[in-house]
Scaffold this motif. Structure first.
Motif, PDB file in Angstrom:
ATOM      1  N   TYR A  43     -13.312   4.262  -0.272  1.00  0.00           N
ATOM      2  CA  TYR A  43     -12.281   3.303  -0.667  1.00  0.00           C
ATOM      3  C   TYR A  43     -11.810   3.620  -2.084  1.00  0.00           C
ATOM      4  O   TYR A  43     -12.618   3.668  -3.013  1.00  0.00           O
ATOM      5  N   ASP A  47      -5.496   2.526  -3.230  1.00  0.00           N
ATOM      6  CA  ASP A  47      -5.142   2.047  -1.888  1.00  0.00           C
ATOM      7  C   ASP A  47      -5.229   0.526  -1.756  1.00  0.00           C
ATOM      8  O   ASP A  47      -4.663  -0.056  -0.829  1.00  0.00           O
ATOM      9  N   TYR A  48      -5.960  -0.119  -2.660  1.00  0.00           N
ATOM     10  CA  TYR A  48      -6.191  -1.566  -2.583  1.00  0.00           C
ATOM     11  C   TYR A  48      -5.855  -2.268  -3.897  1.00  0.00           C
ATOM     12  O   TYR A  48      -6.329  -3.370  -4.142  1.00  0.00           O
TER      13      TYR A  48
END
Length: 143
Positions: A43, A47-48
Protein backbone atom coordinates in the motif's frame (compact mmCIF):
# COMPACT_ATOMS: atom_id res chain seq x y z
CA UNK A 1 3.59 -22.45 6.65
CA UNK A 2 3.04 -19.45 4.42
CA UNK A 3 3.95 -16.04 5.76
CA UNK A 4 1.89 -13.14 4.44
CA UNK A 5 3.30 -9.68 4.94
CA UNK A 6 1.65 -6.35 4.33
CA UNK A 7 3.76 -3.27 3.75
CA UNK A 8 2.93 0.40 3.47
CA UNK A 9 4.90 3.44 2.43
CA UNK A 10 3.87 6.71 4.02
CA UNK A 11 4.45 10.29 2.96
CA UNK A 12 7.95 11.75 3.29
CA UNK A 13 8.43 14.53 5.83
CA UNK A 14 11.90 16.00 6.30
CA UNK A 15 13.77 16.45 9.56
CA UNK A 16 13.81 14.47 12.76
CA UNK A 17 10.21 15.36 13.63
CA UNK A 18 9.20 14.20 10.14
CA UNK A 19 10.00 10.58 11.01
CA UNK A 20 7.00 10.35 13.34
CA UNK A 21 4.71 11.98 10.74
CA UNK A 22 5.96 9.62 8.03
CA UNK A 23 5.36 6.65 10.32
CA UNK A 24 1.79 7.81 11.09
CA UNK A 25 0.97 8.24 7.40
CA UNK A 26 2.36 4.76 6.67
CA UNK A 27 0.30 3.28 9.51
CA UNK A 28 -2.88 5.03 8.30
CA UNK A 29 -2.13 4.05 4.69
CA UNK A 30 -1.82 0.41 5.75
CA UNK A 31 -5.09 0.46 7.70
CA UNK A 32 -7.04 2.17 4.93
CA UNK A 33 -5.44 0.10 2.19
CA UNK A 34 -6.25 -3.16 3.97
CA UNK A 35 -9.87 -2.11 4.46
CA UNK A 36 -10.38 -0.96 0.85
CA UNK A 37 -8.20 -3.53 -0.93
CA UNK A 38 -7.60 -6.52 1.38
CA UNK A 39 -6.37 -8.65 -1.52
CA UNK A 40 -3.25 -6.49 -1.89
CA UNK A 41 -0.18 -6.63 0.30
CA UNK A 42 1.57 -3.37 -0.72
CA UNK A 43 0.00 0.00 0.00
CA UNK A 44 1.44 3.35 -1.09
CA UNK A 45 0.47 6.68 0.42
CA UNK A 46 0.10 8.15 -3.08
CA UNK A 47 -2.70 5.67 -3.82
CA UNK A 48 -4.64 6.52 -0.63
CA UNK A 49 -3.59 10.13 0.00
CA UNK A 50 -7.10 11.62 0.10
CA UNK A 51 -8.40 8.91 2.41
CA UNK A 52 -5.41 9.34 4.75
CA UNK A 53 -5.73 13.12 4.79
CA UNK A 54 -9.47 13.11 5.41
CA UNK A 55 -9.34 10.39 8.06
CA UNK A 56 -8.07 13.05 10.45
CA UNK A 57 -11.30 15.00 9.98
CA UNK A 58 -13.56 12.13 11.03
CA UNK A 59 -13.61 13.11 14.69
CA UNK A 60 -13.84 16.85 14.02
CA UNK A 61 -16.84 19.11 13.42
CA UNK A 62 -15.39 20.07 10.02
CA UNK A 63 -15.44 16.44 8.96
CA UNK A 64 -19.00 16.04 10.19
CA UNK A 65 -20.06 19.08 8.16
CA UNK A 66 -18.21 17.87 5.08
CA UNK A 67 -19.64 14.35 5.22
CA UNK A 68 -23.22 15.37 6.14
CA UNK A 69 -24.74 15.31 2.63
CA UNK A 70 -23.15 11.94 1.82
CA UNK A 71 -24.22 10.47 5.15
CA UNK A 72 -27.82 11.48 4.38
CA UNK A 73 -27.51 9.32 1.29
CA UNK A 74 -26.01 6.42 3.25
CA UNK A 75 -28.86 6.47 5.78
CA UNK A 76 -31.56 6.68 3.11
CA UNK A 77 -29.99 4.13 0.74
CA UNK A 78 -30.50 0.82 2.54
CA UNK A 79 -29.41 -1.44 -0.34
CA UNK A 80 -26.46 0.72 -1.48
CA UNK A 81 -27.68 1.17 -5.06
CA UNK A 82 -27.63 4.97 -4.94
CA UNK A 83 -24.18 5.02 -3.32
CA UNK A 84 -22.84 2.78 -6.07
CA UNK A 85 -24.54 4.94 -8.70
CA UNK A 86 -22.93 8.06 -7.27
CA UNK A 87 -19.50 6.38 -7.12
CA UNK A 88 -19.73 5.36 -10.79
CA UNK A 89 -21.05 8.81 -11.75
CA UNK A 90 -18.06 10.44 -10.08
CA UNK A 91 -15.64 7.88 -11.51
CA UNK A 92 -16.91 8.63 -15.03
CA UNK A 93 -16.94 12.39 -14.42
CA UNK A 94 -20.67 12.70 -15.02
CA UNK A 95 -20.74 10.94 -18.41
CA UNK A 96 -24.28 9.53 -18.38
CA UNK A 97 -23.73 7.12 -21.25
CA UNK A 98 -20.70 5.38 -19.76
CA UNK A 99 -22.27 5.37 -16.26
CA UNK A 100 -25.38 3.63 -17.53
CA UNK A 101 -23.26 1.10 -19.42
CA UNK A 102 -21.08 0.30 -16.39
CA UNK A 103 -24.14 -0.04 -14.14
CA UNK A 104 -26.02 -2.09 -16.81
CA UNK A 105 -29.04 0.21 -16.58
CA UNK A 106 -31.03 2.38 -18.99
CA UNK A 107 -30.10 6.07 -19.11
CA UNK A 108 -33.57 6.99 -17.82
CA UNK A 109 -32.98 4.76 -14.79
CA UNK A 110 -29.67 6.56 -14.24
CA UNK A 111 -31.41 9.95 -14.43
CA UNK A 112 -34.02 8.75 -11.93
CA UNK A 113 -31.31 7.60 -9.50
CA UNK A 114 -29.32 10.83 -9.87
CA UNK A 115 -32.46 12.88 -9.23
CA UNK A 116 -33.11 10.76 -6.13
CA UNK A 117 -29.53 11.35 -4.92
CA UNK A 118 -29.95 15.10 -5.36
CA UNK A 119 -33.29 15.02 -3.55
CA UNK A 120 -31.92 13.07 -0.58
CA UNK A 121 -28.67 15.02 -0.22
CA UNK A 122 -30.02 18.46 -1.06
CA UNK A 123 -27.25 18.93 -3.63
CA UNK A 124 -27.04 19.69 -7.32
CA UNK A 125 -24.80 17.19 -9.11
CA UNK A 126 -24.31 19.67 -11.95
CA UNK A 127 -22.48 22.04 -9.60
CA UNK A 128 -18.85 21.13 -9.08
CA UNK A 129 -18.75 22.21 -5.44
CA UNK A 130 -21.74 20.01 -4.56
CA UNK A 131 -20.32 17.02 -6.42
CA UNK A 132 -16.94 17.54 -4.79
CA UNK A 133 -18.58 17.71 -1.37
CA UNK A 134 -20.31 14.37 -1.98
CA UNK A 135 -17.08 12.85 -3.25
CA UNK A 136 -15.12 13.97 -0.19
CA UNK A 137 -17.88 12.69 2.08
CA UNK A 138 -17.69 9.37 0.27
CA UNK A 139 -13.92 9.23 0.78
CA UNK A 140 -14.28 9.98 4.49
CA UNK A 141 -16.99 7.38 4.88
CA UNK A 142 -14.89 4.71 3.16
CA UNK A 143 -11.73 5.37 5.18
Amino acid sequence: MELKLNIALGHFFGGVEGIAKSYRTAKETLAIGKSLNPEKNKYLYEDYALQVIFTGLKQHWRGDALAAPYLKLVHADKNGVLQKTLAVYIQHIGDHKSCAEVLFIHRNTLRYRLDKIQQITGTNLQEFQHLLNLYLGQIMFQA
